[in-house]
Design a protein around this motif. Structure first.
Motif, PDB file in Angstrom:
ATOM      1  N   SER A 293      50.388  39.351  42.141  1.00  0.00           N
ATOM      2  CA  SER A 293      51.021  40.291  43.068  1.00  0.00           C
ATOM      3  C   SER A 293      51.867  39.469  44.021  1.00  0.00           C
ATOM      4  CB  SER A 293      49.972  41.070  43.863  1.00  0.00           C
ATOM      5  OG  SER A 293      49.418  40.221  44.869  1.00  0.00           O
ATOM      6  N   ALA A 294      52.589  40.163  44.906  1.00  0.00           N
ATOM      7  CA  ALA A 294      53.408  39.452  45.887  1.00  0.00           C
ATOM      8  C   ALA A 294      52.522  38.586  46.781  1.00  0.00           C
ATOM      9  CB  ALA A 294      54.201  40.444  46.726  1.00  0.00           C
ATOM     10  N   LEU A 295      51.255  38.958  46.911  1.00  0.00           N
ATOM     11  CA  LEU A 295      50.338  38.206  47.766  1.00  0.00           C
ATOM     12  C   LEU A 295      49.374  37.333  46.953  1.00  0.00           C
ATOM     13  CD1 LEU A 295      49.749  40.998  50.399  1.00  0.00           C
ATOM     14  CD2 LEU A 295      51.034  38.877  50.719  1.00  0.00           C
ATOM     15  N   HIS A 296      49.815  36.988  45.752  1.00  0.00           N
ATOM     16  CA  HIS A 296      48.996  36.115  44.888  1.00  0.00           C
ATOM     17  C   HIS A 296      48.638  34.808  45.588  1.00  0.00           C
ATOM     18  CE1 HIS A 296      48.212  33.213  41.650  1.00  0.00           C
ATOM     19  NE2 HIS A 296      49.246  32.524  42.106  1.00  0.00           N
ATOM     20  N   GLN A 297      49.591  34.225  46.317  1.00  0.00           N
ATOM     21  CA  GLN A 297      49.307  32.946  46.969  1.00  0.00           C
ATOM     22  C   GLN A 297      48.207  33.077  48.023  1.00  0.00           C
ATOM     23  OE1 GLN A 297      50.388  30.855  44.829  1.00  0.00           O
ATOM     24  NE2 GLN A 297      51.537  29.438  46.134  1.00  0.00           N
ATOM     25  N   GLU A 298      48.007  34.305  48.539  1.00  0.00           N
ATOM     26  CA  GLU A 298      46.945  34.533  49.533  1.00  0.00           C
ATOM     27  C   GLU A 298      45.587  34.763  48.874  1.00  0.00           C
ATOM     28  OE1 GLU A 298      50.007  35.562  49.792  1.00  0.00           O
ATOM     29  OE2 GLU A 298      50.595  34.825  51.761  1.00  0.00           O
TER      30      GLU A 298
ATOM     31  N   ILE B 296      26.906  33.324  42.548  1.00  0.00           N
ATOM     32  CA  ILE B 296      27.865  34.109  43.326  1.00  0.00           C
ATOM     33  C   ILE B 296      28.275  35.315  42.495  1.00  0.00           C
ATOM     34  CG2 ILE B 296      30.089  34.075  44.513  1.00  0.00           C
ATOM     35  CD1 ILE B 296      29.824  30.994  44.609  1.00  0.00           C
ATOM     36  N   TYR B 297      27.951  36.493  42.970  1.00  0.00           N
ATOM     37  CA  TYR B 297      28.407  37.734  42.326  1.00  0.00           C
ATOM     38  C   TYR B 297      29.737  38.069  42.992  1.00  0.00           C
ATOM     39  CZ  TYR B 297      23.466  38.447  40.885  1.00  0.00           C
ATOM     40  OH  TYR B 297      22.204  38.320  40.365  1.00  0.00           O
ATOM     41  N   MET B 298      30.824  37.740  42.340  1.00  0.00           N
ATOM     42  CA  MET B 298      32.126  37.799  42.992  1.00  0.00           C
ATOM     43  C   MET B 298      33.012  38.861  42.346  1.00  0.00           C
ATOM     44  SD  MET B 298      34.766  34.601  43.421  1.00  0.00           S
ATOM     45  CE  MET B 298      34.045  33.810  44.837  1.00  0.00           C
ATOM     46  N   SER B 299      33.886  39.456  43.143  1.00  0.00           N
ATOM     47  CA  SER B 299      34.873  40.372  42.574  1.00  0.00           C
ATOM     48  C   SER B 299      36.265  39.862  42.873  1.00  0.00           C
ATOM     49  CB  SER B 299      34.695  41.783  43.145  1.00  0.00           C
ATOM     50  OG  SER B 299      35.033  41.778  44.521  1.00  0.00           O
ATOM     51  N   MET B 300      37.215  40.344  42.107  1.00  0.00           N
ATOM     52  CA  MET B 300      38.622  40.028  42.341  1.00  0.00           C
ATOM     53  C   MET B 300      39.438  41.305  42.157  1.00  0.00           C
ATOM     54  SD  MET B 300      38.973  37.892  38.694  1.00  0.00           S
ATOM     55  CE  MET B 300      39.551  36.433  39.393  1.00  0.00           C
ATOM     56  N   ILE B 301      40.358  41.523  43.076  1.00  0.00           N
ATOM     57  CA  ILE B 301      41.275  42.655  42.986  1.00  0.00           C
ATOM     58  C   ILE B 301      42.481  42.272  43.817  1.00  0.00           C
ATOM     59  CG2 ILE B 301      40.350  43.962  44.985  1.00  0.00           C
ATOM     60  CD1 ILE B 301      40.607  46.505  43.071  1.00  0.00           C
ATOM     61  N   ARG B 302      43.665  42.809  43.482  1.00  0.00           N
ATOM     62  CA  ARG B 302      44.865  42.427  44.233  1.00  0.00           C
ATOM     63  C   ARG B 302      44.655  42.656  45.717  1.00  0.00           C
ATOM     64  NH1 ARG B 302      48.673  45.857  40.408  1.00  0.00           N
ATOM     65  NH2 ARG B 302      46.614  46.722  40.058  1.00  0.00           N
TER      66      ARG B 302
ATOM     67  N   TYR C 181      46.468  48.133  33.176  1.00  0.00           N
ATOM     68  CA  TYR C 181      46.932  47.332  32.040  1.00  0.00           C
ATOM     69  C   TYR C 181      47.661  46.082  32.532  1.00  0.00           C
ATOM     70  CZ  TYR C 181      49.392  46.590  27.539  1.00  0.00           C
ATOM     71  OH  TYR C 181      49.890  46.097  26.356  1.00  0.00           O
ATOM     72  N   ASP C 182      47.342  44.946  31.922  1.00  0.00           N
ATOM     73  CA  ASP C 182      48.093  43.715  32.146  1.00  0.00           C
ATOM     74  C   ASP C 182      47.973  43.167  33.574  1.00  0.00           C
ATOM     75  OD1 ASP C 182      49.664  41.627  31.266  1.00  0.00           O
ATOM     76  OD2 ASP C 182      51.578  42.672  31.538  1.00  0.00           O
ATOM     77  N   VAL C 183      46.801  43.333  34.193  1.00  0.00           N
ATOM     78  CA  VAL C 183      46.589  42.718  35.506  1.00  0.00           C
ATOM     79  C   VAL C 183      45.353  41.812  35.478  1.00  0.00           C
ATOM     80  CG1 VAL C 183      46.482  43.057  38.004  1.00  0.00           C
ATOM     81  CG2 VAL C 183      47.518  44.816  36.557  1.00  0.00           C
ATOM     82  N   PRO C 184      45.436  40.697  34.761  1.00  0.00           N
ATOM     83  CA  PRO C 184      44.340  39.747  34.866  1.00  0.00           C
ATOM     84  C   PRO C 184      44.440  38.980  36.183  1.00  0.00           C
ATOM     85  CG  PRO C 184      45.984  38.948  33.297  1.00  0.00           C
ATOM     86  CD  PRO C 184      46.501  40.242  33.845  1.00  0.00           C
ATOM     87  N   HIS C 185      43.321  38.426  36.640  1.00  0.00           N
ATOM     88  CA  HIS C 185      43.337  37.429  37.705  1.00  0.00           C
ATOM     89  C   HIS C 185      42.697  36.172  37.140  1.00  0.00           C
ATOM     90  CE1 HIS C 185      44.430  40.187  40.970  1.00  0.00           C
ATOM     91  NE2 HIS C 185      43.615  41.065  40.418  1.00  0.00           N
ATOM     92  N   GLY C 186      43.024  35.054  37.761  1.00  0.00           N
ATOM     93  CA  GLY C 186      42.403  33.806  37.347  1.00  0.00           C
ATOM     94  C   GLY C 186      41.580  33.247  38.482  1.00  0.00           C
ATOM     95  N   ILE C 187      40.753  32.259  38.169  1.00  0.00           N
ATOM     96  CA  ILE C 187      40.043  31.554  39.244  1.00  0.00           C
ATOM     97  C   ILE C 187      39.801  30.111  38.836  1.00  0.00           C
ATOM     98  CG2 ILE C 187      37.760  32.377  38.456  1.00  0.00           C
ATOM     99  CD1 ILE C 187      36.912  32.234  41.464  1.00  0.00           C
TER     100      ILE C 187
END
Ligand code: K7E
Ligand code: CUA
Length: 661
Positions: free
Chosen positions: A626-631, A547-553, A581-587
């Motif tokens: 972000s505010a929509l992290h849960q989504e 899976i070539y996946m991307s993540m962005i807010r 700066y300082d915007v990691p995402h997790g998975i």
């Protein structure tokens, strides 16, 4: 001898009991006014920065933690020798090779001595080096990314303890073996140790631009235990000094048998002479198996390479480069003052500390003022090299650091104190209790030519009543002192991660400005990177699904995947498209036998998942972004083995994916 050991331990127990009592505590709470001024000295206003970084060894956690001084605030734990689920280190496909060794992937390490790279004898804030004691390795950590960039295994070595210390211009990082072992390793009776085991002192070259390490040469020393090391400074900067114990070469009941000799040695090694000898073709290549793991910045992954030989130097072949300096029994710490003249050996069992003189050593060598030899290495006459002895400064001296005013500060494990003394006059100036059983201490730059000497950090093994109890194990801890005045002033206690052995400190200015903020997407050459959402896709190769996946807010692309089957191995190659700066995402994926991944802006990281059950299984972002992290979530549909559910993937229902069969 036995009597002596007994008396030392009786005192040890007595001192533990006496400083663990509540009386001591009352005394400290009575100093209201003093406590007030101490509080001000460590107070860093909300939003303001500390003046210094402290890199404190994680001991048996295998990691390196980053604190601010004077606040004692913990900023980060840098994973080095142990897997770390918080950061996905040692779990992601890209970082697993960093933990590779000749014994396979080792998920844990025991880290002892961090040392910051130096230029002209001053800490320069480019890298921190740290040793792994158990499966001998040296790591290099970048102070731009605060990530481990390189780990090299040390062959022919065991208990990699007199490590990792750098020369004045970071020409070499040194790794000395604590255990004498067969060199090369082989099957032989342990009882035949004497004369047959050897002690490897390994010199790793450091690339002046990139920091890349390599084993330049290994010195095959007599089979003593090489405990601690320190490079010379100024005039003595061509030399390296190593404390030794077990010069008896005993292999059993060591607590008694390795304490027979009244004196052991500090080994003095002229590394410049050895370097010259090697440059002129000296030394012999010998087979050795060891892993060399390097982070590839462009590809965002560690690459592990197995090497198969080292250049070995026999000390008898380099006359004038090796000497033994007799030192009070079983010394532990080996420290050289900022001028380079005084070499301090701390005999942990001796009542006195031995201070040798570099200039006397040189004179003694010229005059051949020797007292025999050990395996062909001249032993310098004690009187000819000794500057003096500090008598009864405390009990159980371990380690010494220096300020810029000619003072030394030594830790005493048994009497639980730090003692300040003048190096030239050999007079004790001040002493302060610590709570309790201190190991190392650290003054930022205190092992360099230029100590930055406002603060001293003592690192304690035992804390007893100092903190709220947390079951049978209470935290280990550091204590911060202000050493700018005549008397040391205790300012602060703060807990540490794992066992704090040594630490390295540096002014924040030397690091702050160049700290990396993001990884630039356009520089990302990871083979599975995507640069935008249009490049995301799912590709099947036999039973592998990539899976070539991307993540962005605040979404993944793709976020719905179908056509995965039980028995597949699914690779999530995930790129964080953020360039802020300082915007990691997790998975994290349900049932994945690995940790979550925390992915920095612009970086690509991979984890694998082998679904065992049919169903529709979710994944989600683990870092509140972000505010929509849960989504920020998605599903993978898993069908039975052999089913013909087509492979498809979507970001939204209007863009169906293609079948890649
Ligand atoms: Cu004394 Cu490993 Cu440096 Cu611990 S060592 S204290
Ligand atoms: Cu991305 Cu939470």
């Amino acid at each position: 001898m036995k009597l002596f050991i007994k008396s030392v331990f009786t005192i040890a127990i007595a001192s533990l009991v006496s400083c663990g009592g509540p009386a001591e505590k009352k005394e400290s709470t009575n100093k209201g006014a003093l406590a007030g001024s101490a509080a001000e000295k460590v107070y860093v206003k909300p939003g303001e920065h500390d003046s210094h970084y402290a890199f404190i060894s994680g001991g048996f956690s295998g990691q390196l933690s980053v604190y601010g001084l004077p606040s004692g605030r913990l900023f980060r734990v840098i994973p080095v020798f142990s897997q770390d689920p918080e950061k996905g280190y040692g779990y992601s496909e890209e970082t697993k090779p960093m933990l590779n060794t000749s014994h396979g992937l080792i998920p844990w390490g025991d880290s002892h001595h961090p040392d910051i790279s130096q230029t002209n004898g001053s800490v320069d804030g480019r890298w921190v080096f740290i040793n792994e004691n158990n499966t001998p390795r040296i790591a290099r950590i970048s102070l731009e990314t605060f990530e481990t960039e390189e780990i090299i295994e040390i062959p022919n070595s065991a208990g990699n303890h007199s490590s990792s210390y750098v020369t004045e211009n970071s020409e070499y990082v040194v790794a000395g073996t604590r255990f004498a072992v067969p060199f090369p390793q082989r099957d032989m009776p342990i009882s035949e140790m004497k004369g047959n085991f050897k002690g490897a002192l390994t010199f790793l070259s450091v690339d002046p631009e990139k920091g890349d390490m390599d084993i330049a040469f290994q010195i095959k020393m007599p089979g003593f235990n090489y405990d601690k090391a320190h490079p010379g400074r100024n005039a003595s900067s061509d030399w390296f000094f190593f404390t030794t114990y077990n010069t008896e070469e005993a292999n059993t009941l060591m607590e008694v048998n390795a304490s027979q000799n009244d004196k052991d040695f500090i080994a003095a090694v002229n590394w410049k002479k050895v370097e010259e000898y090697v440059a002129n073709g000296g030394g012999k290549k010998e087979p050795a198996r060891y892993a060399h793991n390097k982070w590839n910045e462009e590809k965002h992954m560690a690459i592990s390479e197995m090497k198969d030989e080292v250049l070995v130097v026999d000390p008898r072949d380099v006359p004038g480069a090796f000497y033994f300096l007799p030192t009070a029994k079983s010394p532990h710490g080996c420290d050289v003052d900022p001028t380079g003249e005084y070499i301090v050996g701390s005999g942990k069992l001796a009542a006195a500390m031995t201070i040798h003189s570099y200039s006397k050593m040189i004179k003694a060598i010229e005059n051949k003022d020797f007292d025999g030899d050990a395996y062909g290495i001249p032993i310098i006459n004690f009187e000819a090299v000794n500057y003096g002895v500090l008598n009864q400064p405390g009990l159980g001296p371990l380690h010494t650091e220096f300020d810029s005013r000619g003072n030394a500060y030594t830790t005493f494990f048994i009497s639980s104190e730090v003692v300040k003394w003048n190096v030239k006059d050999l007079t004790v100036l001040d002493r302060h209790p610590v709570y309790y059983s201190v190991g190392h201490l650290m003054i930022p730059g205190g092992n360099s030519r230029t100590p930055d000497d406002k603060y001293l950090v003592a690192m304690n093994k035992i804390t007893k009543d100092r903190y709220l109890p947390t079951g049978p194990e209470v935290c280990q801890s550091a204590q911060l002192f202000d050493i700018s005045g005549d008397k040391m002033e205790l300012l602060l206690d703060f807990p540490t991660i794992g066992e704090p052995h040594y630490a390295a400190g540096i002014a924040a200015e030397k690091i702050k400005a160049k700290s990396k903020k993001i990884f630039r997407l356009e520089d990302n050459e990871h083979p599975y990177a995507v640069k935008n959402e249009a490049e995301t896709k799912v590709v099947r190769k036999g039973n592998e699904v990539h899976i070539y996946m991307s993540m962005i807010r605040s979404h993944f692309s793709p976020d719905n995947i179908e056509g995965v089957k039980v028995g597949d191995k699914v690779y999530f190659h995930v790129t964080n498209l953020e360039q802020d700066y300082d915007v990691p995402h997790g998975i994290a994926m349900i049932g994945a036998q690995t940790s979550e991944l925390l992915i920095m802006p612009g970086r690509t990281t991979t984890f694998t998942w082998e679904p065992k059950q049919v169903g529709v299984w979710p994944f989600y972002c683990t870092d509140f972004c972000s505010a929509l992290h849960q989504e920020m979530q998605g599903y993978v549909r898993v069908s039975a083995k052999g089913s013909n559910t087509p492979l498809k993937y979507t970001l939204d229902d209007e863009v169906p994916g293609e079948d890649d069969f």
